[in-house]
Design a protein around this motif. Sequence first.
Motif, PDB file in Angstrom:
ATOM      1  N   ASP A  39       0.905  -1.301  -0.013  1.00 41.14           N
ATOM      2  CA  ASP A  39      -0.028   0.041  -0.024  1.00 41.14           C
ATOM      3  C   ASP A  39       0.705   1.251   0.221  1.00 41.14           C
ATOM      4  N   GLU A  93       2.509   4.541   0.137  1.00 39.67           N
ATOM      5  CA  GLU A  93       2.287   6.047   0.485  1.00 39.67           C
ATOM      6  C   GLU A  93       0.978   6.113   0.937  1.00 39.67           C
ATOM      7  N   VAL A  94      -0.015   5.258   0.188  1.00 38.11           N
ATOM      8  CA  VAL A  94      -1.571   5.325   0.539  1.00 38.11           C
ATOM      9  C   VAL A  94      -1.654   5.068   1.922  1.00 38.11           C
ATOM     10  N   SER A 153       5.681   6.119  -5.378  1.00 37.67           N
ATOM     11  CA  SER A 153       5.253   5.014  -6.003  1.00 37.67           C
ATOM     12  C   SER A 153       3.445   5.102  -6.129  1.00 37.67           C
ATOM     13  N   LYS A 154       2.821   5.952  -5.456  1.00 35.40           N
ATOM     14  CA  LYS A 154       1.614   6.015  -5.502  1.00 35.40           C
ATOM     15  C   LYS A 154       1.218   7.491  -6.076  1.00 35.40           C
ATOM     16  N   SER A 155       0.250   7.723  -6.911  1.00 37.85           N
ATOM     17  CA  SER A 155      -0.162   9.156  -7.471  1.00 37.85           C
ATOM     18  C   SER A 155      -0.689   9.926  -6.416  1.00 37.85           C
ATOM     19  N   ASP A 194      -4.452   9.313  -5.486  1.00 41.22           N
ATOM     20  CA  ASP A 194      -4.631   8.351  -4.681  1.00 41.22           C
ATOM     21  C   ASP A 194      -4.379   8.961  -3.128  1.00 41.22           C
ATOM     22  N   VAL A 195      -3.346   9.443  -2.956  1.00 38.46           N
ATOM     23  CA  VAL A 195      -2.933   9.996  -1.574  1.00 38.46           C
ATOM     24  C   VAL A 195      -3.925  10.917  -1.025  1.00 38.46           C
TER      25      VAL A 195
END
Length: 413
Positions: A96, A98-99, A119-121, A124-125
């Motif tokens: 998961d 950075e989320v 690694s997460k947009s 999404d965050v």
Amino acid sequence: MKLENPWRQNPWFESVAVAQARARKRLPAPVYGALVAGSERGQSVEDNEAAFAELGLAPHVVGQQPVRTMDTTVFGQHIGLPVIFSPTGVQAVHPDGEVAVARAAAARNTIMGLSNFASKSVEDVTATGATTFFQMYWTGDQDTMVQRMQRAHEAGSKGLIATLDWSFSMGRDWGSPEIPEKVDLKAMVRLAPKVVTKPRWMWQFGQQYRQTGKLPDLSAPNLAPPGGEAPTFFGAYYEWMTTPPPTWDDVAWMRDTWKQISGTPFVLKGVCRIDDARRAVDVGVDGISVSNHGGNNLDGTPAAIRMVRPIAQTVGHQIDVVMDGGVRRGSDVVKALALGAKAVLIGRAYLWGLAANGQAGVENVLDVMSGGIDSALRGLALSSTTELRHAHLLVPADFDRALGAVADASVAP
């Protein structure tokens, strides 16, 4: 059919040191190595932590306050404790990433710093509800940087953190951990001997693959051009290395552009010198982070905690000053605040929590920090972290490092 994790254990840990031990046990050696490695001999990494042990506290025997608070306001945001998540690159220690960290930030009411190498947009965050500050390096041309600022603003970022001073001085004495260009069959075969010995970590990512059909992604989605594909981590790194370094005029442009786009705070991370802090104020920043980037930049830079007081005394009445580097316990936070920081940023500490137990592990790290802060306030007979002052510490006479106190005419601005 739901598969149960056969390696379940008591998830709670009582210190960041225990979180680190669990992360080391759980993670493949190259992944763990990427978390702890500093540049060159690791002098700055070691000093970041060791310097806190040189500071003492001056407790009272009577007068403890029955109610103690640690909420504060920094960079225009009211947060539940003076501990902020520093932006760090690809957080593939847990599926998961950075989320999970952002959800923990939202649950404990603090600020999530999101790297543009994440690694997460950013979408999404920010969807987690976390107060997110987007971090940017000086990479690409100005049009590209404007596009990335606009995207961060439209996603709901509440501030921008600029990191501009990377030296690329790595050359670790113990060797650099291997990071694949991308996770494909070839990389999996090559790394299999190191990964197969960590079944819990494999189980986590196996669960993700069963749910999504996707392997871990080492791309940088926040650097993707409109309608284009995200570059790999090393593709993003190459852009960074080949972009001409910024001047103070460029910093002013970046600050002004962000203000026009968003109107929210602009923070400069990596300040080590008093003269640089003054220049940062001159170009209109809202805050600075006194930081040697966790010892991952120019080795030999003093511990961040040694540089806080001289800088805070110089510009702390004009802008918010925070510090970043070596914080592992609540008493470290208290020491930093007593020396003039408004808050601290943590990096490795929450990544170890993430590796140990996902979102709950990150929350656990914040709870460890909260408990330590509260205990220190009780011992010092204070009711709030905002009451902390130099007099609450025992500081060796030679502790501070006032870099740039007298401008060096031989150094170009």
